[in-house]
Scaffold this active site. Structure first.
Site, PDB file in Angstrom:
ATOM      1  N   HIS A 120       4.250   0.217  16.867  1.00  0.00           N
ATOM      2  CA  HIS A 120       4.522  -0.478  15.618  1.00  0.00           C
ATOM      3  C   HIS A 120       3.219   0.108  14.682  1.00  0.00           C
ATOM      4  O   HIS A 120       3.066  -0.824  13.698  1.00  0.00           O
ATOM      5  CB  HIS A 120       4.069  -2.155  16.058  1.00  0.00           C
ATOM      6  N   CYS A 144      -0.834   3.312  -5.331  1.00  0.00           N
ATOM      7  CA  CYS A 144      -0.576   4.630  -4.715  1.00  0.00           C
ATOM      8  C   CYS A 144      -0.969   5.610  -6.010  1.00  0.00           C
ATOM      9  O   CYS A 144      -0.474   5.551  -7.070  1.00  0.00           O
ATOM     10  CB  CYS A 144       1.008   4.730  -4.438  1.00  0.00           C
ATOM     11  N   ARG A 202      -7.681  -8.838   9.380  1.00  0.00           N
ATOM     12  CA  ARG A 202      -7.394  -8.488  10.758  1.00  0.00           C
ATOM     13  C   ARG A 202      -8.324  -7.052  11.168  1.00  0.00           C
ATOM     14  O   ARG A 202      -8.751  -6.641  12.087  1.00  0.00           O
ATOM     15  CB  ARG A 202      -5.936  -8.146  11.043  1.00  0.00           C
TER      16      ARG A 202
END
Ligand code: APR
Length: 258
Positions: free
Chosen positions: A127, A154, A78
């Site tokens: 959002h 992370c 996306r």
């Protein structure tokens, strides 16, 4: 046949009148406003590679738990589409409306940053954003991580990184929602643009506005559960309806009322 790029109706006088007299304009946008930029909406069938997946199911903590690689890849896909997309006439008309409404509050459910790229000043992102990443364990926003793993890890605690977007079942950022609710309550005119009005609490904002006396105008080529509650449902693509609304407002401002 109507000429391409032209609305088959004109903007009702009553909307133009209320807009001309309004001090506070609030707009809520959903995936539909970016559709004309080539960004697929959530509830439309997906193309090619992703046609087997339901986006409303990928956007969940359960999906990430089950298959973090798949969910990360979907968001990367996306983001790739959005990177190549450009703001369309609908986004640009909302920027131009700021000339008439310097306090225009633009609330979006979109995570694509196209409003900001178009030049809208104050955008409330309900959002989250595709362009932020956070630690799935501690919630801290992380930049400068290695992309060698999918999802990346992370660098501080070793947990998976995830996009900083709000998934189904997760709370909205409280401060953003509070500001959005306040603006909705104070608005004289509220535009609900390109959203299916199915996802709460965002879908409650037009109702808050209406209950507090705002004129509620929906802009969408398809009917939604909000359509019957709106004062006006302008049926058409945002890339045509919003520029028409802007033109009508400009014309009204140039013509002194007798
Ligand atoms: N102009 C205006 N509206 C359009 C256009 C267009 N050119 N093309 C499509 N639409 C409308 C569709 O008719 C539909 O009502 O946009 C709406 C898109 O609906 P959804 O895909 O449900 O998107 P949205 O309402 O933004 O979804 C809300 O659901 O999955 C979650 O978090 C995600 O923010 C998203 C939320």
């Amino acid at each position: 046949m109507m000429p391409a790029g032209q609305l088959p109706f004109s903007i009702p006088e009553a909307i133009v009148g209320r807009l001309s007299a309004a001090r506070h304009l609030t707009a809520l946008t959903g995936a539909g406003i970016s559709a004309e930029s080539g960004v697929p909406t959530f509830r439309q069938a997906q193309d090619g590679l992703w046609s087997r997946y339901d986006p409303t199911e990928l956007a969940s903590p359960q999906a990430f738990e089950r298959n973090p690689t798949l969910v990360w890849q979907w968001y990367a896909w996306r983001r790739g589409i959005v990177d190549r997309a450009a703001p369309n006439a609908g986004h640009l008309a909302l920027v131009a409306l700021e000339q008439f409404f310097p306090n225009l509050v633009l609330i979006t459910q979109n995570v694509d940053s196209l409003h900001q790229r178009a030049g809208s000043r104050a955008v409330i992102e309900l959002h989250g954003s595709l362009y932020r990443t956070r630690c799935s364990r501690e919630g801290k926003i992380i930049s400068g991580y290695s992309e060698s793993a999918t999802p990346p890890i992370c660098p501080e605690c070793g947990a998976f990184l995830r996009p900083d977007v709000v998934w189904f079942g997760e709370p909205l950022p409280a401060e953003a929602f509070e500001r959005a609710a306040q603006a909705s309550e104070n608005s004289d005119v509220f535009l609900s643009i390109g959203t299916s009005s199915l996802v709460f609490p965002a879908a409650s904002l037009p109702l808050i506005a209406r209950q507090n006396g705002a004129l509620l105008v929906e802009i969408n080529p398809e009917p939604t559960p909000l359509s019957d509650q709106a004062d006006y449902a302008l049926v058409g693509p945002a890339g045509l309806v919003l520029p028409a609304l802007l033109d009508a407002l400009r014309a009204a401002r140039q013509t002194p009322r007798s």
